[in-house]
Design an enzyme around this catalytic site. Structure first.
Site, PDB file in Angstrom:
ATOM      1  N   GLY A  60      36.190 119.631  21.681  1.00 18.22           N
ATOM      2  CA  GLY A  60      36.742 119.949  19.839  1.00 18.22           C
ATOM      3  C   GLY A  60      38.697 119.693  20.128  1.00 18.22           C
ATOM      4  O   GLY A  60      39.599 119.174  20.686  1.00 18.22           O
ATOM      5  N   TRP A  61      38.843 120.943  20.284  1.00 13.58           N
ATOM      6  CA  TRP A  61      40.391 121.854  19.797  1.00 13.58           C
ATOM      7  C   TRP A  61      40.761 122.137  20.919  1.00 13.58           C
ATOM      8  O   TRP A  61      41.545 122.629  21.340  1.00 13.58           O
ATOM      9  CB  TRP A  61      40.447 122.189  19.013  1.00 13.58           C
ATOM     10  N   GLY A  62      40.493 122.162  22.065  1.00 13.88           N
ATOM     11  CA  GLY A  62      40.325 122.154  23.592  1.00 13.88           C
ATOM     12  C   GLY A  62      39.739 123.479  23.872  1.00 13.88           C
ATOM     13  O   GLY A  62      40.865 124.405  25.071  1.00 13.88           O
ATOM     14  N   THR A  97      37.713 113.022  23.590  1.00 15.74           N
ATOM     15  CA  THR A  97      36.997 113.717  22.052  1.00 15.74           C
ATOM     16  C   THR A  97      37.461 112.188  21.288  1.00 15.74           C
ATOM     17  O   THR A  97      37.640 111.292  22.214  1.00 15.74           O
ATOM     18  CB  THR A  97      37.755 114.951  21.856  1.00 15.74           C
ATOM     19  N   VAL A 134      37.219 121.255  35.790  1.00 17.81           N
ATOM     20  CA  VAL A 134      36.618 121.231  34.922  1.00 17.81           C
ATOM     21  C   VAL A 134      36.534 119.431  34.473  1.00 17.81           C
ATOM     22  O   VAL A 134      37.459 119.518  33.468  1.00 17.81           O
ATOM     23  CB  VAL A 134      36.111 122.722  33.895  1.00 17.81           C
ATOM     24  N   CYS A 164      22.357 125.007   6.295  1.00 18.79           N
ATOM     25  CA  CYS A 164      22.147 125.180   8.162  1.00 18.79           C
ATOM     26  C   CYS A 164      21.625 126.982   8.203  1.00 18.79           C
ATOM     27  O   CYS A 164      21.310 126.626   9.450  1.00 18.79           O
ATOM     28  CB  CYS A 164      23.238 124.453   8.629  1.00 18.79           C
ATOM     29  N   SER A 223      30.857 126.050  17.898  1.00 19.82           N
ATOM     30  CA  SER A 223      29.646 125.887  17.645  1.00 19.82           C
ATOM     31  C   SER A 223      29.247 127.429  18.163  1.00 19.82           C
ATOM     32  O   SER A 223      29.878 128.034  17.668  1.00 19.82           O
ATOM     33  CB  SER A 223      29.984 125.080  19.434  1.00 19.82           C
ATOM     34  N   GLY A 266      33.641 116.148  24.872  1.00 20.99           N
ATOM     35  CA  GLY A 266      33.401 116.447  23.335  1.00 20.99           C
ATOM     36  C   GLY A 266      33.907 117.845  23.209  1.00 20.99           C
ATOM     37  O   GLY A 266      33.390 119.226  23.257  1.00 20.99           O
ATOM     38  N   GLU A 317      42.459 113.841  15.025  1.00 22.53           N
ATOM     39  CA  GLU A 317      43.191 115.257  15.007  1.00 22.53           C
ATOM     40  C   GLU A 317      42.747 116.367  16.097  1.00 22.53           C
ATOM     41  O   GLU A 317      43.749 117.331  16.382  1.00 22.53           O
ATOM     42  CB  GLU A 317      42.773 114.891  13.810  1.00 22.53           C
TER      43      GLU A 317
END
Length: 389
Positions: A182-184, A202, A176, A360, A143, A180, A206
């Site tokens: 992600g990869w932590g 998530t 917390v 983008c 992000s 979503g 993967e």
């Protein structure tokens, strides 16, 4: 060596010499954005196939992106080309049947319902952890970075994670929830830097696999779970960073209800999402087909209506221009590491991913999209919430 489109010089010359069908119309549109066909400036497009013009006129943004993937045209500064097209607001005029059909589907169906929730994980996030490890920062944050005082991608993403913690007031021992996750990366950060505990959910197998490995030995739990399945738990704080774009307008109220149910009294919720300048129930057809299926970028109106009386908006922070810089950093890292990746990904993928990242970046540069962080409280913070920057 980077892959490039196969050039057919005879076709290019042909396209220059003849009055190719559709070229005047496309050329006229591009001229409004100061983009030329086969011009000599970095943002001018180089056409390799004369059928490009009819193809684009028939399919607009979807055809434009697909033609790039197939090597029908090139551009030395694709990000700047898209920036100019968006700044000229050509996207408001050129609509295809793909857009109309996507709107119909979005109105008739819940494109982000439970049965479809894992589609984006399978299509996008499960492409391969090697791709994202190569492209992202040390925390693997997918992000917008926070570049206010940063010079590198690692610094920008570390600053963003710390900004989130300071905005919601994370303290040692706090629990917390990351919706979503992600990869932590965020939960790993709060555990190491703030002494907090965390749960992340998530829909990507993967992501969950790698996040568990990266957070091993920490007070962090990673679940392969849809946010709607969160039940019977409470947390000191909740965050959701870059996931709301997959929730969909039909589910916004449900999403906020789930978060409020999970949040302890007095706790804060930080929502980070890309923001759309206009209200829509769909996304760009090319992005929907190749990058983020079923995605929708919310507008201010959609967020305000869904929040309703559920949350008080304590803070609304827009740092959208930082996403341009973040995407360009991802692109450079992707290109620099392509030699190590191309054994698993072909040239078509290279061109697809290039178009994704650079188009983008151009959209954010034109301020068509924003990046918002909202700090939300269930009943309002007693006293005065101090905005953190």
């Amino acid at each position: 060596m980077q892959p490039s489109a196969k050039k057919t010089s005879s076709r290019s010359a042909n396209a220059e010499r003849k009055n190719v069908t559709g070229r005047p119309a496309v050329q006229g549109l591009l001229a409004r954005a100061d983009v030329r066909i086969n011009g000599d400036r970095p943002w001018d497009i180089q056409v390799h196939y004369r059928d490009l013009y009819q193809r684009v006129l028939a399919g607009w943004s979807l055809a434009f992106g697909e033609a790039y993937m197939e090597g029908w045209w090139d551009c030395a500064a694709l990000d700047e080309c898209v920036h100019r097209l968006m700044a000229a607001r050509l996207h408001e005029e050129v609509r295809s049947w793909h857009v109309a059909w996507n709107v119909v589907k979005a109105k008739l169906m819940n494109l982000q319902g439970r049965s479809r929730a894992h589609q984006v994980g399978e299509h996008h996030y499960d492409r391969g952890n090697d791709l994202f490890e190569a492209m992202l920062d040390v925390h693997m944050v997918y992000s917008c970075g926070y570049w206010r005082r940063a010079e590198t991608l690692d610094e920008a993403q570390t600053a963003k994670l710390d900004l989130i913690c300071r905005k919601i007031g994370v303290e040692p021992g706090d629990r917390v929830l990351d919706v979503g996750c992600g990869w932590g990366g965020f939960l790993q950060f709060v555990a190491e830097e703030y002494g907090a505990r965390g749960v992340g959910v998530t829909v990507s197998e993967e992501q969950a696999r790698l996040a568990r490995a990266r957070c091993e030995g920490m007070p962090v739990e990673i679940r392969l779970e849809d946010y709607r399945d969160l039940q019977g738990e409470s947390f000191d704080h909740v965050v959701s960073v870059g996931m709301f774009e997959h929730v969909g307008p039909k589910n916004y109220e449900t999403f906020f209800d789930v978060v409020r149910r999970c949040l302890k009294p007095g706790g804060l919720f930080l929502l980070e999402t890309i923001g759309n300048e206009s209200t829509s129930v769909t996304t760009d057809p090319w992005i929907d087909k190749y990058i983020f299926p079923n995605g929708t970028i919310p507008s201010v109106v959609q967020l305000a209506e869904a929040l309703g009386e559920r949350f008080v908006i304590e803070d609304w922070h827009n740092f959208g221009p930082d996403y341009d810089r973040t995407l360009m950093a991802w692109y450079r890292r992707f290109v620099d590491r392509w030699e190590a990746l191309k054994g698993r990904y072909d040239e078509r993928f290279y061109r697809m991913w290039t178009f994704y990242l650079l188009s983008c970046a151009g959209s954010f540069r034109a301020r068509h999209n924003q990046n918002w962080q909202l700090v939300l409280s269930p009943g309002g913070v007693g006293g005065d919430y101090r905005s953190v920057r």
